[in-house]
Design a protein around this motif. Structure first.
Motif, short mmCIF file in Angstrom:
data_model
loop_
_atom_site.label_atom_id
_atom_site.label_comp_id
_atom_site.label_asym_id
_atom_site.label_seq_id
_atom_site.Cartn_x
_atom_site.Cartn_y
_atom_site.Cartn_z
N ARG A 130 0.86 -1.20 0.00
CA ARG A 130 0.00 0.00 0.00
C ARG A 130 0.89 1.24 0.00
O ARG A 130 2.02 1.22 0.50
CB ARG A 130 -0.90 0.03 1.24
N ASP A 131 0.38 2.34 -0.52
CA ASP A 131 1.06 3.63 -0.40
C ASP A 131 0.93 4.11 1.04
O ASP A 131 0.01 3.72 1.77
CB ASP A 131 0.43 4.66 -1.35
N GLN A 132 1.82 5.00 1.43
CA GLN A 132 1.87 5.42 2.83
C GLN A 132 0.56 6.05 3.31
O GLN A 132 0.14 5.84 4.44
CB GLN A 132 3.04 6.40 3.05
N GLY A 133 -0.11 6.79 2.46
CA GLY A 133 -1.34 7.45 2.88
C GLY A 133 -2.60 6.64 2.71
O GLY A 133 -3.71 7.14 2.98
N ALA A 134 -2.50 5.39 2.29
CA ALA A 134 -3.68 4.56 2.04
C ALA A 134 -4.43 4.28 3.35
O ALA A 134 -3.82 4.15 4.41
CB ALA A 134 -3.27 3.26 1.38
N PRO A 135 -5.76 4.17 3.28
CA PRO A 135 -6.54 3.95 4.51
C PRO A 135 -6.21 2.64 5.22
O PRO A 135 -6.37 2.53 6.43
CB PRO A 135 -8.00 3.97 4.02
N ASP A 136 -5.76 1.63 4.47
CA ASP A 136 -5.43 0.35 5.09
C ASP A 136 -3.92 0.12 5.21
O ASP A 136 -3.47 -1.00 5.44
CB ASP A 136 -6.08 -0.82 4.33
N ALA A 137 -3.13 1.18 5.07
CA ALA A 137 -1.69 1.08 5.30
C ALA A 137 -1.42 0.95 6.80
O ALA A 137 -2.16 1.51 7.61
CB ALA A 137 -0.97 2.29 4.74
N PHE A 138 -0.36 0.21 7.17
CA PHE A 138 -0.09 0.03 8.60
C PHE A 138 1.39 -0.21 8.86
O PHE A 138 2.14 -0.64 7.98
CB PHE A 138 -0.89 -1.16 9.16
N VAL A 139 1.80 0.08 10.08
CA VAL A 139 3.04 -0.41 10.67
C VAL A 139 2.64 -1.02 12.00
O VAL A 139 1.99 -0.35 12.82
CB VAL A 139 4.07 0.72 10.90
N LEU A 140 2.97 -2.28 12.22
CA LEU A 140 2.58 -2.93 13.47
C LEU A 140 3.28 -2.29 14.67
O LEU A 140 4.48 -1.98 14.60
CB LEU A 140 2.94 -4.42 13.44
#
Length: 354
Positions: free
Chosen positions: A74-84
């Motif tokens: 995903r791109d950094q600004g995507a709604p489902d982007a994440f870092v655990l």
């Protein structure tokens, strides 16, 4: 041709690239399978088939590489982007340990802001909390990216990651080790020599590694052969590959789209891998992409290992491929094919025979 190849194999002489290409394109499926099975029996005469209890933890899906074959990034600004969060990662590892697991495979995207300090802190804490787990993490592309954004050399990056608790390096991101293919399917990712450089440096540091191949996208048969010979040559000059894992491209939900290799093509590539890579001890069958039944057949085409039970796997699943496998199912699958099941560690030490 087949008689010449059989004679060379009996003498344990290396085939030429043209002979390997003939096996892939012109040999009968059962002929090449029989040749590969003979090498498996020579290398593993005990009739044992192994697996590891492991978990894939994807620490982020944010990735600047944006490979065309990948449905996960995903791109950094995507709604489902994440870092655990770190505690989420520790909870996942604790679940793995509770189930008798021994291998952690942490991989994610090429995140623009996760530098080496983030990984050092995380890996030190993992080693402190879970010393019994092998930290088998980060692909060569990730390690190269960490070095670049941290403004470090590759050797220094690997030394620091190793000191923090990275035990071994998986061979992900190899795809096809031919830059023509890489330019088409993953133009922003490191070239094949970049992948090889990480593996060579890891072996110099005494770190075990594995090698992989993803095929069935845009490569030619000759490029599959070239990939195998490049892996073989890296091993021959001091590489630390303990296993080779070929799997098929999964086109679902990807930009690249198209179709993938058939089951017959998978078995031929698997068998050729066993024949060419007779200097790498273990060959894994990919039940994750092929399913249980074809994985059983693969054990007669050169494979002696079924990889991990994968308590968690997200990247292949994002492309619509969702085979699952418990330890009990793995044991039953191996026994059902007529082999002796055994749980192993990352480095192929036996944990338990069934």
């Amino acid at each position: 041709m087949i008689e010449t190849i059989q004679q060379k194999m009996e003498a344990q002489d290396l085939l030429t690239r043209s002979e390997a290409l003939w096996l892939l394109t012109d040999a009968d499926l059962l002929q090449i399978g029989k040749l590969a099975d003979g090498i498996r029996r020579r290398l593993h005469p005990d009739n044992r088939v192994t697996f590891v209890v492991d978990r894939n933890v994807n620490y982020t899906n944010i990735c600047e590489s944006k490979c065309r074959f990948c449905a996960y990034y995903r791109d950094q600004g995507a709604p489902d982007a994440f870092v655990l969060a770190e505690e989420e990662i520790y909870a996942k590892i604790a679940e793995l340990v509770a189930q008798g697991g021994t291998q952690l495979l942490m991989q994610g995207g090429l995140h623009p802001h996760l530098g080496i300090e983030w990984f050092e802190k995380l890996f030190r804490e993992i080693k402190e909390r879970f010393p019994m787990v092998q930290n088998h993490s980060l692909s060569p592309a990730e390690i190269t990216h960490i070095a670049a954004i941290s403004r470090l050399s590759l050797p220094e990056t690997l030394r620091r990651l190793q000191a923090a608790g990275l035990d071994s390096v998986p061979g992900g991101g190899a795809e096809i080790l031919v830059d023509r293919v890489r330019q088409e399917i993953s133009p922003k990712k490191i070239g094949w020599e970049g992948w090889a450089a990480v593996m060579a440096e890891a072996s110099r540091l005494g770190m075990p590694t594995t090698a992989t191949m993803m095929f069935g996208s845009r490569e030619t048969p000759a490029e599959i052969v070239e990939h195998l010979f490049r892996v073989r040559e890296l091993k021959a000059v001091g590489g630390s590959f303990t296993a080779f894992i070929p799997w098929t491209y999964q086109p679902g939900n990807t930009e690249l789209g198209g179709s993938t290799a058939s089951g017959v093509e998978y078995l031929k590539v698997l068998a050729l891998s066993r024949i060419v890579l007779d200097n790498i001890p273990n060959l894994q069958a990919s039940w994750v992409t092929q399913g249980a039944k074809l994985a059983q057949v693969a054990l007669f085409f050169g494979a002696n290992d079924l990889g991990g039970t994968m308590l968690e796997e997200n990247v292949v699943a994002a492309a619509g491929c969702t085979f699952r496998m418990s330890r009990e199912e793995m044991v039953a699958l191996i026994r059902g094919a007529g082999f002796c099941p055994a749980q192993r560690t990352t480095l192929y030490h036996l944990v338990k025979e069934y």
